[in-house]
Design a protein around this motif. Structure first.
Motif, mmCIF file in Angstrom:
data_model
loop_
_atom_site.group_PDB
_atom_site.id
_atom_site.type_symbol
_atom_site.label_atom_id
_atom_site.label_comp_id
_atom_site.label_asym_id
_atom_site.label_seq_id
_atom_site.Cartn_x
_atom_site.Cartn_y
_atom_site.Cartn_z
ATOM 1 N N ASN A 204 0.856 -1.188 0.000
ATOM 2 C CA ASN A 204 0.000 0.000 0.000
ATOM 3 C C ASN A 204 0.891 1.236 0.000
ATOM 4 O O ASN A 204 1.668 1.447 0.946
ATOM 5 N N LEU A 205 0.786 2.043 -1.035
ATOM 6 C CA LEU A 205 1.537 3.294 -1.106
ATOM 7 C C LEU A 205 0.536 4.438 -0.973
ATOM 8 O O LEU A 205 -0.317 4.637 -1.843
ATOM 9 N N VAL A 206 0.636 5.184 0.119
ATOM 10 C CA VAL A 206 -0.401 6.135 0.503
ATOM 11 C C VAL A 206 0.110 7.568 0.390
ATOM 12 O O VAL A 206 1.101 7.940 1.031
ATOM 13 N N ASP A 207 -0.577 8.350 -0.428
ATOM 14 C CA ASP A 207 -0.306 9.784 -0.553
ATOM 15 C C ASP A 207 -1.363 10.508 0.277
ATOM 16 O O ASP A 207 -2.493 10.702 -0.166
ATOM 17 N N LEU A 208 -0.994 10.875 1.482
ATOM 18 C CA LEU A 208 -1.951 11.504 2.391
ATOM 19 C C LEU A 208 -2.240 12.940 1.964
ATOM 20 O O LEU A 208 -1.372 13.629 1.420
ATOM 21 N N ALA A 209 -3.458 13.380 2.193
ATOM 22 C CA ALA A 209 -3.786 14.784 1.954
ATOM 23 C C ALA A 209 -2.934 15.646 2.872
ATOM 24 O O ALA A 209 -2.573 15.241 3.979
ATOM 25 N N GLY A 210 -2.617 16.853 2.429
ATOM 26 C CA GLY A 210 -1.733 17.708 3.205
ATOM 27 C C GLY A 210 -2.396 18.284 4.439
ATOM 28 O O GLY A 210 -3.537 18.758 4.390
ATOM 29 N N SER A 211 -1.674 18.240 5.539
ATOM 30 C CA SER A 211 -2.176 18.889 6.741
ATOM 31 C C SER A 211 -2.076 20.407 6.550
ATOM 32 O O SER A 211 -1.171 20.899 5.886
ATOM 33 N N GLU A 212 -3.020 21.145 7.113
ATOM 34 C CA GLU A 212 -2.993 22.593 6.945
ATOM 35 C C GLU A 212 -3.705 23.280 8.100
ATOM 36 O O GLU A 212 -4.603 22.710 8.718
ATOM 37 N N ARG A 213 -3.270 24.492 8.396
ATOM 38 C CA ARG A 213 -3.937 25.309 9.404
ATOM 39 C C ARG A 213 -4.980 26.170 8.711
ATOM 40 O O ARG A 213 -4.718 26.775 7.670
ATOM 41 N N LEU A 214 -6.159 26.206 9.295
ATOM 42 C CA LEU A 214 -7.254 26.960 8.677
ATOM 43 C C LEU A 214 -6.909 28.443 8.524
ATOM 44 O O LEU A 214 -7.281 29.085 7.544
ATOM 45 N N GLY A 215 -6.156 28.971 9.478
ATOM 46 C CA GLY A 215 -5.789 30.369 9.401
ATOM 47 C C GLY A 215 -4.889 30.664 8.215
ATOM 48 O O GLY A 215 -4.913 31.755 7.645
ATOM 49 N N HIS A 216 -4.101 29.648 7.817
ATOM 50 C CA HIS A 216 -3.176 29.832 6.696
ATOM 51 C C HIS A 216 -3.867 29.581 5.361
ATOM 52 O O HIS A 216 -3.710 30.333 4.407
ATOM 53 N N SER A 217 -4.659 28.497 5.287
ATOM 54 C CA SER A 217 -5.308 28.147 4.016
ATOM 55 C C SER A 217 -6.555 28.990 3.749
ATOM 56 O O SER A 217 -7.007 29.095 2.618
ATOM 57 N N GLN A 218 -7.129 29.594 4.816
ATOM 58 C CA GLN A 218 -8.343 30.411 4.713
ATOM 59 C C GLN A 218 -9.465 29.650 3.997
ATOM 60 O O GLN A 218 -10.183 30.201 3.165
ATOM 61 N N ALA A 219 -9.596 28.374 4.337
ATOM 62 C CA ALA A 219 -10.616 27.534 3.699
ATOM 63 C C ALA A 219 -12.001 27.933 4.161
ATOM 64 O O ALA A 219 -12.229 28.222 5.341
ATOM 65 N N GLU A 220 -12.938 27.939 3.224
ATOM 66 C CA GLU A 220 -14.329 28.255 3.515
ATOM 67 C C GLU A 220 -15.234 27.273 2.790
ATOM 68 O O GLU A 220 -14.831 26.654 1.805
ATOM 69 N N GLY A 221 -16.482 27.150 3.253
ATOM 70 C CA GLY A 221 -17.462 26.311 2.574
ATOM 71 C C GLY A 221 -16.995 24.874 2.440
ATOM 72 O O GLY A 221 -16.621 24.235 3.428
ATOM 73 N N GLN A 222 -17.008 24.377 1.188
ATOM 74 C CA GLN A 222 -16.614 22.994 0.927
ATOM 75 C C GLN A 222 -15.165 22.743 1.296
ATOM 76 O O GLN A 222 -14.811 21.694 1.808
ATOM 77 N N ARG A 223 -14.295 23.743 1.026
ATOM 78 C CA ARG A 223 -12.878 23.600 1.372
ATOM 79 C C ARG A 223 -12.708 23.459 2.887
ATOM 80 O O ARG A 223 -11.848 22.715 3.357
ATOM 81 N N LEU A 224 -13.527 24.178 3.642
ATOM 82 C CA LEU A 224 -13.470 24.090 5.105
ATOM 83 C C LEU A 224 -13.835 22.685 5.568
ATOM 84 O O LEU A 224 -13.158 22.098 6.426
ATOM 85 N N LYS A 225 -14.916 22.132 5.010
ATOM 86 C CA LYS A 225 -15.335 20.777 5.367
ATOM 87 C C LYS A 225 -14.234 19.772 5.034
ATOM 88 O O LYS A 225 -13.938 18.864 5.824
ATOM 89 N N GLU A 226 -13.589 19.940 3.867
ATOM 90 C CA GLU A 226 -12.506 19.045 3.467
ATOM 91 C C GLU A 226 -11.344 19.130 4.449
ATOM 92 O O GLU A 226 -10.809 18.102 4.877
ATOM 93 N N THR A 227 -10.961 20.355 4.799
ATOM 94 C CA THR A 227 -9.841 20.548 5.722
ATOM 95 C C THR A 227 -10.121 19.911 7.071
ATOM 96 O O THR A 227 -9.251 19.258 7.664
ATOM 97 N N GLN A 228 -11.348 20.082 7.572
ATOM 98 C CA GLN A 228 -11.699 19.489 8.861
ATOM 99 C C GLN A 228 -11.616 17.973 8.811
ATOM 100 O O GLN A 228 -11.107 17.338 9.746
ATOM 101 N N ASN A 229 -12.102 17.370 7.709
ATOM 102 C CA ASN A 229 -12.031 15.914 7.575
ATOM 103 C C ASN A 229 -10.593 15.437 7.413
ATOM 104 O O ASN A 229 -10.209 14.385 7.946
ATOM 105 N N ILE A 230 -9.795 16.199 6.668
ATOM 106 C CA ILE A 230 -8.387 15.831 6.487
ATOM 107 C C ILE A 230 -7.661 15.827 7.825
ATOM 108 O O ILE A 230 -7.001 14.851 8.202
ATOM 109 N N ASN A 231 -7.780 16.919 8.554
ATOM 110 C CA ASN A 231 -7.051 17.030 9.814
ATOM 111 C C ASN A 231 -7.526 16.011 10.846
ATOM 112 O O ASN A 231 -6.721 15.444 11.600
ATOM 113 N N LYS A 232 -8.839 15.747 10.870
ATOM 114 C CA LYS A 232 -9.355 14.742 11.802
ATOM 115 C C LYS A 232 -8.821 13.354 11.457
ATOM 116 O O LYS A 232 -8.389 12.602 12.340
ATOM 117 N N SER A 233 -8.838 13.010 10.164
ATOM 118 C CA SER A 233 -8.383 11.672 9.767
ATOM 119 C C SER A 233 -6.883 11.498 10.006
ATOM 120 O O SER A 233 -6.431 10.406 10.374
#
Length: 255
Positions: free
Chosen positions: A200-229
């Motif tokens: 299994n070769l796993v390319d994990l989604a990048g960890s990010e701080r919300l303050g830096h990425s300024q994610a909103e809406g769908q991007r915010l939901k994605e970031t929250q799921n990424i960081n939680k996982s």
């Protein structure tokens, strides 16, 4: 080094934190050098072991390039396994190799080699056979890799289907974890031995701080799921590292 702090007496001090690593790769390091560090693990899959290699880091740090570029870990791993399997034919071994590619996006599984328009309609389940110690995903596309040649098409199809988006931190940020699964089954016609390993070769989604990425809406939901996982993955690795036979929280996240 940590930030400077000033005491009530006006003394300025700075805390330092020491980290140790097995190996550090600089900006000029090549994918060949990186692969030299993991090629023995790749070989173990051919010997019948289940192997998992994660690429982890901040968004935009080059994980997808390291794993899936034309000279990345996935093409190099398949090439090495194919060459080793060919060499073992002299000892009576015949290997079959099958690959699949999935992503974990917002805690849903998508078949990256399937049709993107079916992602929301097609449900995949993770199933574990305790007796055989084998984990599988239902109803995913499996490609026979009798040689390394079909792999370029596999990687291109997966790249087209993978969930990416622009954020303030990265113009083309991977919004999912991708997992390339290579199943290796070997049979020895001389001794009757049989081996089955999975890489299994796993390319994990990048960890990010919300303050830096300024994610909103769908991007915010994605970031929250990424960081939680990613946090859940850390819990699993921590539990395995303790080795005390205690509970390993696999089910806390699809990844």
């Amino acid at each position: 080094m940590g930030p400077e702090s000033k005491s009530s007496l006006g003394n300025v001090s700075r805390t330092t934190n020491a980290f140790s690593f097995d190996r550090v790769f600089g900006p000029s390091s090549t994918n060949s050098e990186v692969f030299d560090e993991i090629n023995q693990l790749v070989q173990s899959a051919l010997d019948g072991y289940n192997v998992c290699i994660f690429c982890y880091g901040q968004t935009g740090s080059g994980k997808t390039h390291t794993m899936s570029s034309s000279d990345g870990m996935i093409p190099r791993a398949v090439q090495q396994i194919y060459e080793s399997a060919t060499a073992l034919k002299e000892r009576g071994w015949t290997y079959s190799m099958h690959g699949s590619f999935v992503e974990v996006y917002n805690e849903n599984l998508n078949d990256l080699l399937g049709r993107a328009e079916e992602f929301d309609r097609k449900k995949h389940e993770i199933r574990h056979d305790t007796a055989a110690q084998r984990t599988s995903i239902t109803d995913v596309t499996v490609v026979q890799l009798s040689s390394p040649r079909p792999l370029a098409d596999v990687l291109a199809r997966a790249d087209r289907n993978r969930s990416v988006a622009a954020t303030k931190a990265n113009q083309r940020s991977s919004r999912s974890h991708s997992v390339f699964i290579l199943t290796l089954v070997g049979v020895n016609s001389v001794t009757g031995e049989r081996s089955e390993g999975t890489l299994n070769l796993v390319d994990l989604a990048g960890s990010e701080r919300l303050g830096h990425s300024q994610a909103e809406g769908q991007r915010l939901k994605e970031t929250q799921n990424i960081n939680k996982s990613l946090s859940c993955l850390g819990d699993v690795i921590g539990a395995l590292g303790r080795g005390d036979g205690g509970h390993v929280p696999y089910r806390n996240s699809k990844v």
